[in-house]
Design an enzyme around this catalytic site. Structure first.
Site, PDB file in Angstrom:
ATOM      1  N   GLU A 176       0.826  -1.217   0.000  1.00  0.00           N
ATOM      2  CA  GLU A 176       0.000   0.000   0.000  1.00  0.00           C
ATOM      3  C   GLU A 176       0.855   1.260   0.000  1.00  0.00           C
ATOM      4  O   GLU A 176       0.697   2.141   0.852  1.00  0.00           O
ATOM      5  CB  GLU A 176      -0.965  -0.001   1.194  1.00  0.00           C
ATOM      6  CG  GLU A 176      -2.009  -1.108   1.092  1.00  0.00           C
ATOM      7  CD  GLU A 176      -3.132  -0.997   2.120  1.00  0.00           C
ATOM      8  OE1 GLU A 176      -2.932  -0.366   3.165  1.00  0.00           O
ATOM      9  OE2 GLU A 176      -4.213  -1.555   1.864  1.00  0.00           O
ATOM     10  N   GLU A 374      -5.749  -8.362  -0.969  1.00  0.00           N
ATOM     11  CA  GLU A 374      -6.458  -8.095   0.290  1.00  0.00           C
ATOM     12  C   GLU A 374      -7.894  -7.717  -0.037  1.00  0.00           C
ATOM     13  O   GLU A 374      -8.142  -6.938  -0.961  1.00  0.00           O
ATOM     14  CB  GLU A 374      -5.843  -6.915   1.064  1.00  0.00           C
ATOM     15  CG  GLU A 374      -4.521  -7.209   1.697  1.00  0.00           C
ATOM     16  CD  GLU A 374      -4.011  -6.038   2.543  1.00  0.00           C
ATOM     17  OE1 GLU A 374      -4.821  -5.258   3.081  1.00  0.00           O
ATOM     18  OE2 GLU A 374      -2.781  -5.911   2.633  1.00  0.00           O
TER      19      GLU A 374
HETATM   20  P1  P53 Z   1      -7.202  -2.578   9.367  1.00  0.00           P
HETATM   21  C1  P53 Z   1      -6.674   1.628   5.425  1.00  0.00           C
HETATM   22  C2  P53 Z   1      -7.249   1.629   4.182  1.00  0.00           C
HETATM   23  C3  P53 Z   1      -6.972   0.580   3.335  1.00  0.00           C
HETATM   24  C4  P53 Z   1      -6.125  -0.431   3.724  1.00  0.00           C
HETATM   25  O1  P53 Z   1      -6.916  -2.608   7.797  1.00  0.00           O
HETATM   26  C5  P53 Z   1      -5.531  -0.408   4.948  1.00  0.00           C
HETATM   27  C6  P53 Z   1      -5.836   0.595   5.802  1.00  0.00           C
HETATM   28  C7  P53 Z   1      -5.289   0.547   7.156  1.00  0.00           C
HETATM   29  O2  P53 Z   1      -6.227   0.797   8.118  1.00  0.00           O
HETATM   30  O3  P53 Z   1      -4.591  -1.305   5.330  1.00  0.00           O
HETATM   31  C8  P53 Z   1      -4.549  -2.596   4.800  1.00  0.00           C
HETATM   32  O4  P53 Z   1      -6.296  -3.605   9.966  1.00  0.00           O
HETATM   33  C9  P53 Z   1      -3.207  -3.177   5.183  1.00  0.00           C
HETATM   34  C10 P53 Z   1      -3.289  -4.236   6.226  1.00  0.00           C
HETATM   35  C11 P53 Z   1      -4.455  -3.941   7.131  1.00  0.00           C
HETATM   36  C12 P53 Z   1      -5.730  -4.067   6.320  1.00  0.00           C
HETATM   37  O5  P53 Z   1      -5.708  -3.194   5.224  1.00  0.00           O
HETATM   38  O6  P53 Z   1      -6.886  -1.218   9.797  1.00  0.00           O
HETATM   39  O7  P53 Z   1      -2.433  -3.615   4.091  1.00  0.00           O
HETATM   40  O8  P53 Z   1      -2.053  -4.314   6.888  1.00  0.00           O
HETATM   41  O9  P53 Z   1      -4.509  -4.743   8.271  1.00  0.00           O
HETATM   42  C13 P53 Z   1      -6.997  -3.808   7.092  1.00  0.00           C
HETATM   43  O10 P53 Z   1      -8.632  -2.957   9.547  1.00  0.00           O
END
Ligand code: P53
Length: 476
Positions: A176, A374
């Protein structure tokens, strides 16, 4: 029969710092994730000046995958995974980041993990830098604002490419990488180890760090291909499309610029060049950026093999009455709610069609294979009276997204390599540091207070996803 190709990479995604624990085991150094406290829905995570006794650092133990990986991988095999996306903790290999020799114990851990995965025919998919750079590089060099980081990163990449050249084929450089374009404290720190200093222009610092990372990424692509020409090396972008709030052309133009301001990284990593609007923007802003002609050649020669991306939600933006002609970033504070969508408990707008839209957008623009690395729903899970977690809301989310992904492949002709739902085993949230914001199909007994046995268990989504993989996406 579905349109998903043979060998489609159905899998699951995690990141080292969010599940491994063992934060100071076997010579591991302190990473930037190790100095972030737990927050919640209302409270931001605190970035502390080193590790302060008495504070709660949820990544220190996480779910102790470091100690449980054999039994966990066995469960991943039972789930039916074809691939497993994780990252290599840079601090296990170079604890401070600027050593000359790597830490053998750290290298050995990933050898063992990859061997364990191969025992069950699960392919590792590896991110080199996922929010966990050595903290020493922040203290000593100011993070990615220093050009020296290019050497430290490419050294780390070279060591792991060589070591695992016969064990890992799929790689991504920076997770990211475009989060930092939002210019908030969390994004700048997790992406780049940047703490904005008084008097500094956050935007200028971000563009400098982003440039050095782009050069480092392009060098890593070239080095990796030399070490093993079969390597597939991708970029990794956070994809959340931004829509205009209304058909008013002011809103449409604003949304277009919001997309450009986030996805210029894709232009650099996929097309090998800076977009014109950004070159003009740098000049107009009189930024004093260290971007050499040699850097631009490196960027040109180091384009990626595929686009890895995360997808959770979409965004909506509204223009100001008098929008400046150069459409300044950041623009996130102009976000408005989408009346057509419902939100998760963390306010993320759930938009399955947005995934199809995003896939078309990437595919038309860059003409490269895509890999959804993801996707998922963070939710509070409650044990039912039978002691089980019946997470039909999670199944519903995933099913709707896979359906749209299918349309993009079957109707729109998008070239899709695979799909790895995020946090398929419960882990520490990156954004909030919570355990109780769960994405998993595998439950882990641990809560926000750090209590629990760490025992693993199956949620309903486990059996559902098993069936999806078994039928190559036919039976949703
Ligand atoms: P969490 C924000 C927006 C999009 C992706 O996020 C993001 C985030 C972070 O908040 O992060 C990705 O754990 C990232 C992971 C993360 C996952 O999304 O905040 O690549 O490490 O855990 C989900 O709910």
């Amino acid at each position: 029969m579905t349109g998903f190709k043979d060998g489609f990479l159905w899998g699951g995604a995690v990141a080292a710092h969010q599940l491994e624990g063992g934060w100071n085991t076997d010579g591991k150094g302190v990473s930037i994730a190790d100095v972030m406290t737990a927050g919640d829905n209302e409270t931001a995570r605190e970035i502390t000046d080193g590790i302060i006794p008495g504070k709660n650092y949820p990544n220190h133990e996480a779910i102790d995958f470091y100690g449980h990986y054999r039994e966990d991988v066995k469960m991943f095999a039972e789930l039916g995974l074809k691939c497993f996306r994780t990252s290599i903790a840079w601090t296990r290999i170079f604890p401070n980041g600027d050593e000359t020799e790597p830490n053998e114990a750290g290298l050995k851990f990933y050898d063992d993990l990859f061997d364990e995965l191969h025992k069950y025919n699960i392919k590792p998919v590896i991110t080199l830098s996922h929010f966990e750079m050595p903290y020493h590089l922040v203290q000593e060099y100011g993070g990615w604002r220093s050009r020296k980081l290019i050497d430290f990163f490419t050294k780390f990449a070279t060591v792991v490419f060589k070591r695992y050249k016969n064990k890992v084929k799929y790689w991504m450089t920076f997770n990211e990488i475009n989060n930092q374009t939002g210019l908030n404290e969390w994004g700048l720190f997790t992406d780049s180890g940047i703490l904005v200093q008084p008097g500094e222009d956050a935007e200028e610092v971000m563009y400098q760090a982003g440039h050095y990372e782009s050069v480092a990424s392009a060098l890593a692509v070239q080095i990796g291909h030399e070490i093993n020409p079969d390597f597939q090396i991708g970029c990794m972008l956070a994809m959340g499309p931004t829509y205009p709030a209304t058909p008013d052309p002011k809103d449409v133009m604003k949304a277009e610029r919001a997309m450009q301001a986030s996805y210029w990284f894709a232009d650099v990593q996929c097309k090998g060049k800076y977009p014109n609007w950004l070159k003009n923007y740098f000049n107009n802003k009189k930024f004093d950026l260290d971007i050499t002609l040699e850097d631009l050649d490196v960027i040109k020669a180091g384009t990626v093999d595929y686009i890895g991306f995360s997808y959770y939600a979409s965004h909506v933006i509204k223009a100001d009455e008098n929008e400046p002609v150069d459409y300044m970033t950041p623009m996130k504070n102009h976000e408005v709610k989408n009346p057509a969508l419902v939100r998760s408990d963390w306010g993320w707008e759930i938009d399955p069609i947005g995934l199809r839209y995003a896939m078309n957008w990437f595919s038309d623009r860059y003409d490269l294979p895509l890999f959804i690395v993801e996707n998922g729903l963070g939710a509070f899970d409650k044990k039912d009276t039978d002691g089980m977690i019946h997470d039909d809301y999670r199944i519903d989310y995933l099913r709707k997204h896979i359906n749209q992904m299918k349309l993009a492949v079957e109707y729109d002709g998008v070239d899709l390599m695979g799909y790895t739902p995020w946090g398929f085993i419960d882990l520490v949230s990156a954004g909030t540091g919570q355990m109780d914001k769960r994405y998993g199909m595998i439950y882990v007994d641990k809560n926000d207070a750090g209590e629990g046995t760490l025992a693993r268990g199956k949620k309903d989504s486990f059996n559902w996803f098993h069936k999806v993989i078994e039928t190559n996406g036919a039976d949703l």
